[in-house]
Every structure is written in structure tokens, then in C-alpha cells.
Design an enzyme around this catalytic site. Structure first.
Site, PDB file in Angstrom:
ATOM      1  N   LYS A   1     -26.074  57.466  36.864  1.00  0.00           N
ATOM      2  CA  LYS A   1     -25.415  57.451  38.168  1.00  0.00           C
ATOM      3  C   LYS A   1     -26.248  56.729  39.225  1.00  0.00           C
ATOM      4  CE  LYS A   1     -21.518  59.634  37.408  1.00  0.00           C
ATOM      5  NZ  LYS A   1     -20.234  58.891  37.462  1.00  0.00           N
TER       6      LYS A   1
ATOM      7  N   TYR B   1     -27.700  61.770  32.806  1.00  0.00           N
ATOM      8  CA  TYR B   1     -26.568  61.587  33.716  1.00  0.00           C
ATOM      9  C   TYR B   1     -27.034  61.004  35.052  1.00  0.00           C
ATOM     10  CZ  TYR B   1     -22.466  63.036  36.511  1.00  0.00           C
ATOM     11  OH  TYR B   1     -21.367  63.069  37.330  1.00  0.00           O
TER      12      TYR B   1
END
Length: 291
Positions: free
Chosen positions: A174, A170
Site C-alpha cells: 500500500k 500489506y
């Protein structure tokens, strides 16, 4: 009210949480909104069209203008479907909010290739594909003499710009989105497109079930108290970034409750320069004084 009057905005991941709040506020500020979401679970599995249809209905029932889409924005075909829907329904498109994303937390040594690939697809490709399709559209418009006044708002995370244990997939996605934002702003500004990103801190499906985080972001027991982690607190910043006269591009902003911070870009810290090739021993000596 009316900051987005006459503008057409596409919001991905708009079925719940932050995306839903962004879509509702954009509509309340006068925008015609394409509300996009597959209705998948937080880990990207499954689908439920009723989720996004409910948001579009909520907007229209309040007197706004909205149309729903379940297009898969991690694909170029899905992104093109969104662009076509906006243009066919409202005749133009002025803004894009890339909020879609998924989460599959694992410690890195326990992470499967599927967990890595699914999150990179659900985060980074879900930003890349709409950016690629919409940027190409606005470039074509600009070259045809119809200069756009357009905005893209991407969504990064503290996991990407600071780091978080258990979120290598993740966080990597990001962090890449933040970098994409800065570089894309430099590339397509000439076509009348501003590109910025937000780093939201709010109560969503992705935060409320995380150990140690869910309790922190819970709604206050006192209904009269300010709900710091309500996702709607982030939406005014998104709406401002979508306005026709927003003066910034290539920026990343942190938003939590009533707090907004400008995120400083990566920069150099100290420098040592020997003026010639180092030996390992020399580096070790210099570093010992700095670590």
C-alpha cells in the site's frame, strides 16, 4: 446525480465492499461501468464469478449500464482484457479504479515467502498492471490527437502511510501504491490523465474480522444513527476523482464516514549540517538532543 454522465469507468475488486459501492455509485452518477472481480476469498484463494455478475446485474436492474469481468488484473493479460472489454462494449474508457487487493496478516518473523509474494502481487501488481495498460492506451490516444480526459484512482491504506503491526506485506504494497500514484501523476499528466489515491477507512472483509478492529467498525446498533464505517461513505470521493473536470492530480486522500483529509507527502523535518564529514561521536551527540 449525473456527475459521471457519459463516462466509462472500470472498477477492479468490485464484487464486494468498497469496490462494489464505487461501481454502484459510478453507475448511479451516469457512468457505464466495467465491474471486475475474480470472486476470490480475502486471502486471494479461490474464485466465484457469480459475485461480480451479481453486481453488474444489480446495476442493470436499476437502469444503469454495466458488464462483468473475472479477469485477473494482477497480470498484463488480464488488464488488457479489461481494456478491450470496456472499448468493445462502450467504445472508450475514461476512468480506472484500482480497488482489487488481498490480505494475509502475519507477524513478520512468521511470514512465509508465499504470504509476502501473494499480497504484493494481489496489491501492488493488481495496481501496476491496469495502470500500465490503461496509461499506454491513453498515451496512444493523446499522440493520435484524441486527447483523453481520464482519471485513475488507486487505493492505499493507513497501514502503508502510517503502519500497522502484522501487516508488513500489506503495508509495503500500500505504501508503494501511494508512491506509484504520486510519480505516475507526474509522468502521464501530459496525456490528459489525472492520477490520485484514496486511503479508505471502512467496514470490509479485510477489516471486520481483524482483532480489535472488527468491533470498532461494526454497524451501529441504532439503525437511525450514521454508520461511520459503511463502505459507501468513501465512494463519493472516488466518484469526484473520476469526473471529467476534477482539478487535482498526484494527491492522496484519507476518507472515513463524513471525513476527508488530504495526506501530506513525505517531507524533511529537522536538518543538521556540519559542512564536513561527521564522526560517529559527533552524530551521537547531536542525535541525543533530538530523539
Amino acid at each position: 446525480m449525473g456527475a459521471l454522465q457519459g463516462r466509462v469507468v472500470v472498477v477492479t475488486g468490485a464484487g464486494r465492499g468498497l469496490g462494489r459501492e464505487h461501481a454502484l455509485l459510478a453507475a448511479a452518477e451516469g457512468a457505464s461501468v466495467v465491474v471486475a472481480d475474480t470472486g476470490a476469498a480475502a486471502d486471494g484463494t479461490g474464485s466465484d464469478p457469480s459475485v461480480v455478475e451479481a453486481v453488474a446485474a444489480e446495476i442493470t436492474n436499476a437502469g444503469g449500464r454495466a458488464v462483468a469481468s473475472t479477469a485477473d488484473v494482477a497480470t498484463t493479460e488480464g488488464a488488457r482484457e479489461l481494456l478491450a472489454l470496456a472499448r468493445d462494449t462502450y467504445g472508450r474508457v475514461d476512468g480506472l479504479v484500482n480497488n482489487a487487493g488481498i490480505l494475509r496478516d502475519r507477524m513478520f518473523v512468521n511470514m512465509s515467502e508465499d504470504d509476502w509474494d501473494a499480497v504484493i502481487r494481489g496489491q501492488l501488481r493488481s495496481t501496476f498492471a491496469p495502470c500500465r495498460v490503461f496509461a499506454d492506451h491513453w498515451r496512444t490516444e493523446s499522440k493520435a490527437g484524441n486527447q483523453p480526459v481520464a482519471s485513475i484512482v488507486n487505493v492505499s491504506s493507513t497501514s502503508g502511510i502510517i503502519g500497522a503491526v502484522g501487516q508488513t506485506n500489506y503495508g509495503a504494497g500500500k505504501a508503494a501504491i501511494a508512491a506509484l500514484t504520486v510519480i505516475l501523476a507526474q509522468e502521464i499528466g501530459r496525456y490528459g490523465v489525472r492520477v490520485n489515491a484514496i486511503v479508505p477507512v471502512a467496514r470490509t472483509r479485510m477489516t471486520q474480522d481483524l482483532p480489535g478492529i472488527g468491533e470498532m467498525v461494526a454497524a451501529p446498533a441504532d439503525p437511525a444513527a450514521f454508520d461511520v464505517y459503511h463502505p459507501g461513505n468513501v465512494s463519493p470521493l472516488v466518484a469526484w476523482l473520476l469526473t471529467a473536470d476534477v482539478p487535482v492530480t498526484g494527491e492522496v486522500y484519507y476518507a472515513k464516514g463524513g471525513e476527508i483529509r488530504r495526506c501530506a507527502p513525505w517531507s524533511y523535518d529537522w536538518t543538521i549540517d556540519k559542512g564536513a564529514r561527521w564522526t560517529v561521536e559527533e552524530i551521537a551527540k547531536e542525535m541525543a538532543a533530538r530523539v
